[in-house]
Design a protein around this motif. Structure first.
Motif, PDB file in Angstrom:
ATOM      1  N   ARG A 102     -11.557  -2.266  -0.488  1.00 59.77           N
ATOM      2  CA  ARG A 102     -11.542  -2.269   0.967  1.00 59.77           C
ATOM      3  C   ARG A 102     -10.812  -1.008   1.401  1.00 59.77           C
ATOM      4  O   ARG A 102      -9.835  -0.603   0.771  1.00 59.77           O
ATOM      5  CB  ARG A 102     -10.820  -3.505   1.513  1.00 59.77           C
ATOM      6  CG  ARG A 102     -11.623  -4.788   1.370  1.00 59.77           C
ATOM      7  CD  ARG A 102     -10.904  -5.983   1.991  1.00 59.77           C
ATOM      8  NE  ARG A 102      -9.581  -6.262   1.443  1.00 59.77           N
ATOM      9  CZ  ARG A 102      -9.367  -6.875   0.277  1.00 59.77           C
ATOM     10  NH1 ARG A 102     -10.366  -7.258  -0.460  1.00 59.77           N
ATOM     11  NH2 ARG A 102      -8.134  -7.102  -0.139  1.00 59.77           N
ATOM     12  N   ILE A 103     -11.260  -0.413   2.484  1.00 61.57           N
ATOM     13  CA  ILE A 103     -10.628   0.804   2.987  1.00 61.57           C
ATOM     14  C   ILE A 103      -9.154   0.560   3.291  1.00 61.57           C
ATOM     15  O   ILE A 103      -8.320   1.432   3.065  1.00 61.57           O
ATOM     16  CB  ILE A 103     -11.371   1.312   4.249  1.00 61.57           C
ATOM     17  CG1 ILE A 103     -12.769   1.792   3.865  1.00 61.57           C
ATOM     18  CG2 ILE A 103     -10.601   2.424   4.929  1.00 61.57           C
ATOM     19  CD1 ILE A 103     -13.642   2.156   5.048  1.00 61.57           C
ATOM     20  N   SER A 104      -8.822  -0.620   3.734  1.00 61.82           N
ATOM     21  CA  SER A 104      -7.439  -0.923   4.108  1.00 61.82           C
ATOM     22  C   SER A 104      -6.525  -1.120   2.900  1.00 61.82           C
ATOM     23  O   SER A 104      -5.304  -1.033   3.026  1.00 61.82           O
ATOM     24  CB  SER A 104      -7.406  -2.179   4.980  1.00 61.82           C
ATOM     25  OG  SER A 104      -7.944  -3.279   4.271  1.00 61.82           O
ATOM     26  N   GLU A 105      -7.083  -1.364   1.735  1.00 64.36           N
ATOM     27  CA  GLU A 105      -6.303  -1.588   0.507  1.00 64.36           C
ATOM     28  C   GLU A 105      -5.776  -0.256  -0.026  1.00 64.36           C
ATOM     29  O   GLU A 105      -6.482   0.747  -0.011  1.00 64.36           O
ATOM     30  CB  GLU A 105      -7.204  -2.240  -0.540  1.00 64.36           C
ATOM     31  CG  GLU A 105      -6.502  -2.686  -1.788  1.00 64.36           C
ATOM     32  CD  GLU A 105      -5.788  -4.010  -1.622  1.00 64.36           C
ATOM     33  OE1 GLU A 105      -4.799  -4.217  -2.328  1.00 64.36           O
ATOM     34  OE2 GLU A 105      -6.227  -4.819  -0.784  1.00 64.36           O
ATOM     35  N   SER A 106      -4.531  -0.232  -0.501  1.00 67.76           N
ATOM     36  CA  SER A 106      -3.976   0.963  -1.139  1.00 67.76           C
ATOM     37  C   SER A 106      -4.067   0.795  -2.644  1.00 67.76           C
ATOM     38  O   SER A 106      -3.754  -0.265  -3.180  1.00 67.76           O
ATOM     39  CB  SER A 106      -2.515   1.170  -0.742  1.00 67.76           C
ATOM     40  OG  SER A 106      -2.436   1.542   0.613  1.00 67.76           O
ATOM     41  N   HIS A 145      -8.670   5.195   1.072  1.00 71.49           N
ATOM     42  CA  HIS A 145      -7.902   3.969   0.906  1.00 71.49           C
ATOM     43  C   HIS A 145      -6.658   4.020   1.781  1.00 71.49           C
ATOM     44  O   HIS A 145      -6.307   5.083   2.309  1.00 71.49           O
ATOM     45  CB  HIS A 145      -7.526   3.769  -0.579  1.00 71.49           C
ATOM     46  CG  HIS A 145      -6.424   4.655  -1.064  1.00 71.49           C
ATOM     47  ND1 HIS A 145      -5.290   4.176  -1.664  1.00 71.49           N
ATOM     48  CD2 HIS A 145      -6.265   5.998  -1.032  1.00 71.49           C
ATOM     49  CE1 HIS A 145      -4.505   5.182  -1.999  1.00 71.49           C
ATOM     50  NE2 HIS A 145      -5.076   6.299  -1.622  1.00 71.49           N
ATOM     51  N   GLY A 146      -6.058   2.856   1.981  1.00 68.75           N
ATOM     52  CA  GLY A 146      -4.833   2.790   2.756  1.00 68.75           C
ATOM     53  C   GLY A 146      -5.017   3.052   4.236  1.00 68.75           C
ATOM     54  O   GLY A 146      -4.086   3.463   4.907  1.00 68.75           O
ATOM     55  N   ARG A 147      -6.210   2.820   4.751  1.00 67.05           N
ATOM     56  CA  ARG A 147      -6.474   3.038   6.194  1.00 67.05           C
ATOM     57  C   ARG A 147      -6.375   1.717   6.927  1.00 67.05           C
ATOM     58  O   ARG A 147      -6.729   0.676   6.426  1.00 67.05           O
ATOM     59  CB  ARG A 147      -7.890   3.607   6.404  1.00 67.05           C
ATOM     60  CG  ARG A 147      -8.178   4.871   5.651  1.00 67.05           C
ATOM     61  CD  ARG A 147      -7.734   6.097   6.433  1.00 67.05           C
ATOM     62  NE  ARG A 147      -7.829   7.308   5.637  1.00 67.05           N
ATOM     63  CZ  ARG A 147      -8.810   8.181   5.729  1.00 67.05           C
ATOM     64  NH1 ARG A 147      -9.809   7.963   6.548  1.00 67.05           N
ATOM     65  NH2 ARG A 147      -8.800   9.269   4.997  1.00 67.05           N
ATOM     66  N   THR A 148      -5.881   1.769   8.161  1.00 67.72           N
ATOM     67  CA  THR A 148      -5.778   0.547   8.957  1.00 67.72           C
ATOM     68  C   THR A 148      -6.834   0.497  10.018  1.00 67.72           C
ATOM     69  O   THR A 148      -7.445   1.454  10.359  1.00 67.72           O
ATOM     70  CB  THR A 148      -4.395   0.442   9.628  1.00 67.72           C
ATOM     71  OG1 THR A 148      -4.165   1.620  10.394  1.00 67.72           O
ATOM     72  CG2 THR A 148      -3.331   0.230   8.595  1.00 67.72           C
TER      73      THR A 148
END
Length: 148
Positions: A102-106, A145-148
Motif C-alpha cells: 500500500r502506498i501508505s505503508e512504509s 511508500h510512506g505516503r498519507t
C-alpha cells in the motif's frame, strides 16, 4: 557506394513513440548530422535517435566501494540474475511473511512485499523522495511508500 543522408531521404532510427527501430524520413539536418525525423509508421516527428540495434552493448560500470562501506544494494544487471536473486529472497517464505503493498505503508530494506499486479517481491533499496526499489519475478520496480 552509399549516399550521404539528406532531408527527404529515409533512414533507420529509434522511434520514441513506437519504441522500435523503424524506417524514418529525415526532416531536418545540421550539416552532416541528422536532427529531426518523421516515423513512416506512426507519422510522429521527433529528434533523431540512432537505432538501438546499432548501439554498442554497455558493460555495467564497476563501483568503487566507499571508505565507510556501502549499505546500498548493487543493481542487478540481467534478467537471469534478477530472477535468481528474487528466487533466493522469497525461497521458503510463507504467505504470512509478505506485507501487502500500500502506498501508505512504509517499507525497509529486505522486507517482503506482495503487490496486486507484480506479485511477490523483496525491497532491495530505499530511494530518496519516499520511494523503494522492489525486486519482483519480472525485475526491479520503483514504488512509492510512506505516503498519507
Amino acid at each position: 557506394m552509399s549516399r550521404s543522408p539528406s532531408p527527404g531521404s529515409e533512414v533507420d532510427a529509434w522511434c520514441t513513440k513506437c519504441k522500435l527501430d523503424l524506417n524514418h524520413r529525415i526532416i531536418a539536418m545540421e550539416g552532416d548530422r541528422i536532427v529531426r525525423v518523421e516515423c513512416l509508421t506512426c507519422r510522429g516527428h521527433h529528434n533523431y535517435r540512432r537505432p538501438r540495434s546499432e548501439e554498442p552493448v554497455k558493460k555495467p560500470a564497476k563501483r568503487a566501494a566507499s571508505a565507510g562501506g556501502s549499505t546500498r544494494t548493487p543493481r542487478i544487471s540481467t534478467a537471469e540474475e534478477a530472477r535468481r536473486a528474487w528466487e533466493k529472497a522469497i525461497m521458503g517464505k510463507s504467505p504470512d511473511d509478505f506485507t501487502g503493498y500500500r502506498i501508505s505503508e512504509s517499507f525497509r530494506q529486505g522486507q517482503l512485499v506482495r503487490h496486486k499486479k507484480f506479485g511477490d517481491g523483496v525491497v532491495i533499496e530505499l530511494l530518496e523522495d519516499g520511494k523503494v526499489q522492489v525486486l519482483f519475478e519480472d525485475g526491479a520496480k520503483t514504488l512509492v511508500h510512506g505516503r498519507t
